[in-house]
Scaffold this motif. Structure first.
Motif, short mmCIF file in Angstrom:
data_model
loop_
_atom_site.label_atom_id
_atom_site.label_comp_id
_atom_site.label_asym_id
_atom_site.label_seq_id
_atom_site.Cartn_x
_atom_site.Cartn_y
_atom_site.Cartn_z
N GLY B 28 0.80 -1.22 0.00
CA GLY B 28 0.00 0.00 0.00
C GLY B 28 0.83 1.27 0.00
O GLY B 28 0.42 2.30 0.54
N ILE B 29 2.01 1.19 -0.60
CA ILE B 29 2.90 2.37 -0.64
C ILE B 29 2.73 3.08 -1.98
O ILE B 29 2.81 2.46 -3.03
N LEU B 30 2.50 4.38 -1.91
CA LEU B 30 2.44 5.20 -3.14
C LEU B 30 3.88 5.53 -3.54
O LEU B 30 4.66 6.02 -2.72
N VAL B 31 4.24 5.24 -4.79
CA VAL B 31 5.62 5.45 -5.25
C VAL B 31 5.64 6.46 -6.38
O VAL B 31 4.92 6.32 -7.37
N ASP B 111 3.96 5.29 3.85
CA ASP B 111 2.88 5.79 3.01
C ASP B 111 3.37 6.14 1.60
O ASP B 111 2.77 5.76 0.62
N ILE B 112 4.44 6.93 1.54
CA ILE B 112 4.92 7.38 0.22
C ILE B 112 6.42 7.15 0.10
O ILE B 112 7.19 7.47 1.01
N LEU B 113 6.82 6.58 -1.04
CA LEU B 113 8.24 6.48 -1.37
C LEU B 113 8.52 7.39 -2.56
O LEU B 113 7.90 7.23 -3.62
N PHE B 114 9.40 8.35 -2.36
CA PHE B 114 9.82 9.21 -3.46
C PHE B 114 11.11 8.66 -4.05
O PHE B 114 12.04 8.33 -3.30
N ILE B 115 11.15 8.56 -5.36
CA ILE B 115 12.40 8.17 -6.02
C ILE B 115 12.90 9.39 -6.78
O ILE B 115 12.28 9.81 -7.76
N GLU B 116 13.96 10.00 -6.27
CA GLU B 116 14.49 11.18 -6.94
C GLU B 116 15.47 10.72 -8.01
O GLU B 116 16.56 10.23 -7.72
N ASN B 117 15.07 10.88 -9.26
CA ASN B 117 15.88 10.38 -10.36
C ASN B 117 17.07 11.31 -10.61
O ASN B 117 17.16 12.41 -10.05
N VAL B 118 17.98 10.87 -11.45
CA VAL B 118 19.13 11.70 -11.83
C VAL B 118 18.60 12.88 -12.65
O VAL B 118 17.70 12.73 -13.46
N GLY B 119 19.18 14.05 -12.43
CA GLY B 119 18.74 15.25 -13.15
C GLY B 119 18.99 15.12 -14.64
O GLY B 119 20.14 15.12 -15.08
N ASN B 120 17.90 15.03 -15.43
CA ASN B 120 18.04 14.74 -16.85
C ASN B 120 16.61 14.63 -17.40
O ASN B 120 15.79 13.93 -16.82
N LEU B 121 16.32 15.32 -18.49
CA LEU B 121 14.94 15.28 -19.02
C LEU B 121 14.74 14.27 -20.14
O LEU B 121 13.66 14.18 -20.71
N VAL B 122 15.79 13.52 -20.49
CA VAL B 122 15.66 12.57 -21.60
C VAL B 122 15.65 11.12 -21.10
O VAL B 122 14.65 10.43 -21.19
N CYS B 123 16.78 10.69 -20.57
CA CYS B 123 16.99 9.26 -20.33
C CYS B 123 16.04 8.64 -19.29
O CYS B 123 15.53 7.55 -19.51
N PRO B 124 15.80 9.30 -18.14
CA PRO B 124 14.94 8.65 -17.14
C PRO B 124 13.55 8.31 -17.67
O PRO B 124 12.89 7.41 -17.16
N ALA B 125 13.11 9.02 -18.72
CA ALA B 125 11.77 8.75 -19.26
C ALA B 125 11.62 7.33 -19.79
O ALA B 125 10.52 6.78 -19.84
N GLU B 126 12.72 6.71 -20.17
CA GLU B 126 12.66 5.38 -20.79
C GLU B 126 12.67 4.25 -19.78
O GLU B 126 12.45 3.10 -20.15
N LYS B 216 -4.95 5.03 -4.19
CA LYS B 216 -4.21 3.76 -4.29
C LYS B 216 -4.68 2.78 -3.22
O LYS B 216 -4.90 1.60 -3.48
N ARG B 217 -4.86 3.29 -2.01
CA ARG B 217 -5.30 2.41 -0.92
C ARG B 217 -6.73 1.92 -1.16
O ARG B 217 -7.06 0.78 -0.83
N ALA B 218 -7.56 2.80 -1.75
CA ALA B 218 -8.96 2.42 -1.99
C ALA B 218 -9.07 1.33 -3.05
O ALA B 218 -9.96 0.49 -3.01
#
Lengths: 116, 220
Positions: B28-31, B111-126, B216-218
């Motif tokens: 039940g974790i929002l990611v 409750d919430i897990l934040f994943i802070e990606n590497v600063g980059n507007l192209v590659c993380p999208a894939e 998400k929990r609902a």
């Protein structure tokens, strides 16, 4: 520069397929990549060459084919490819700007291998 | 001999991402996968969010960084759990890195897990990393044509946080233009003009987080 990790995954898949088919030599890999997936062919080729140096995959030919973006208009269901450099555009049929579905353009897959 | 294959080149990443998604759903974790160009303010937004919502939510952060652990230390200073992934120059996080990193987090009751990606507007999208939603951050110091230049990133994001609006008087950034272009790419994208520094607009962002978690929990 995510092409290096794409090349890594690509090599793992090729080795898997070669083992499956009992082949020892890779002649050609044919890859299709959607325009939205932002693969730079030269960078992928360089990554593949660097990672396969002195392996049995060295010297194989990489064939890349770009798949254009095709959108389906939310309003009139017309499918179209945006003109020019833009990846998104209003529908040429009815002018609707928002909510187009991406029909193609996000692909990144191996179409076939030529093995010996 | 030509052998038809038709296999997604990133299938290994996609498979682990799908496993992670199942795993997080079970707990039940929002990611959320937080992406932006370098310097848009991901870490500052997280510092504020972790501090302001600490009384009501348990949150943790996976920090992706090219080299340093500066961001993980900033986040940990708020009292939230943080784990660092150094990509050693890699331009995006992968699902297997996240799978490894979360082993050092206590996920019980989270409750919430934040994943802070590497600063980059192209590659993380894939590269999916097991998230429920992608959130793109764009600062008004960067230029309002970013959605046009990086269409995929905005097309696949559920939310767009327009940060540093306290700088609007000093820059040529048109909030409406940026929002409009983001909507062309993704009609359903939720847009939050905020200043993580001055706290302007953060309440709407926090409400979105609460709503997504409740939804998400609902649905579980």
């Amino acid at each position: 520069m995510h092409e290096l990790s794409i090349a890594q995954s690509l090599i793992a898949l090729i080795e898997d397929e070669m083992a499956k088919h009992g082949k020892k030599t890779l002649l050609t890999v044919k890859i299709k990549h959607g325009r939205l997936s932002a693969v730079v062919p030269e960078a992928l080729e360089m990554g593949f060459t660097a990672l396969t140096m002195d392996t049995r995959l060295a010297g194989a030919r990489l064939e890349l084919e770009e798949i254009p973006v095709v959108l389906r208009c939310r309003a009139c269901s017309r499918e179209f490819t945006p003109e020019g450099s833009s990846a998104f555009a209003p529908c040429p049929g009815c002018g609707e700007e928002l909510g187009h579905a991406v029909v193609s353009g996000r692909e990144l897959y191996i179409e076939y291998l030529e093995l010996e | 001999m030509q052998i038809p294959v038709v296999r997604n080149i990133l299938e290994a990443n996609a498979r682990i991402a799908a496993d992670l998604k199942d795993f997080f759903a079970g707990k039940g974790i929002l990611v959320l996968n937080l992406m932006s160009s370098p310097g848009a303010g991901k870490t500052t937004l997280l510092e504020r969010t972790l501090t302001d919502l600490a009384p009501e939510l348990r949150m943790a952060v996976v920090e992706g960084d090219l080299q340093t652990d500066n961001d993980a230390r900033r986040v940990a200073a708020t009292g939230a759990q943080a784990v660092q992934i150094n990509t050693e120059g890699g331009c995006h996080l992968t699902s297997s890195q996240v799978q490894e990193a979360i082993k050092s987090l206590d996920l019980e009751g989270l409750d919430i897990l934040f994943i802070e990606n590497v600063g980059n507007l192209v590659c993380p999208a894939e590269f999916d990393v097991g998230e429920d939603f992608k959130v793109t951050l764009l600062s008004v110091a960067e230029g309002d044509d970013k959605p046009e230049k990086y269409p995929l990133m905005f097309h696949i994001s559920a939310a767009l946080v327009l940060n540093k609006v306290d700088l609007l008087p000093y820059v040529d950034f048109d909030l409406d233009r940026a929002s409009r272009h983001a909507r062309v790419l993704n009609e359903c994208i939720s847009v939050f003009p905020v200043s993580a520094r001055s706290r302007e607009g953060l309440d709407a962002w926090y409400d979105w987080l609460r709503q997504r978690l409740a939804a998400k929990r609902a649905s579980a």
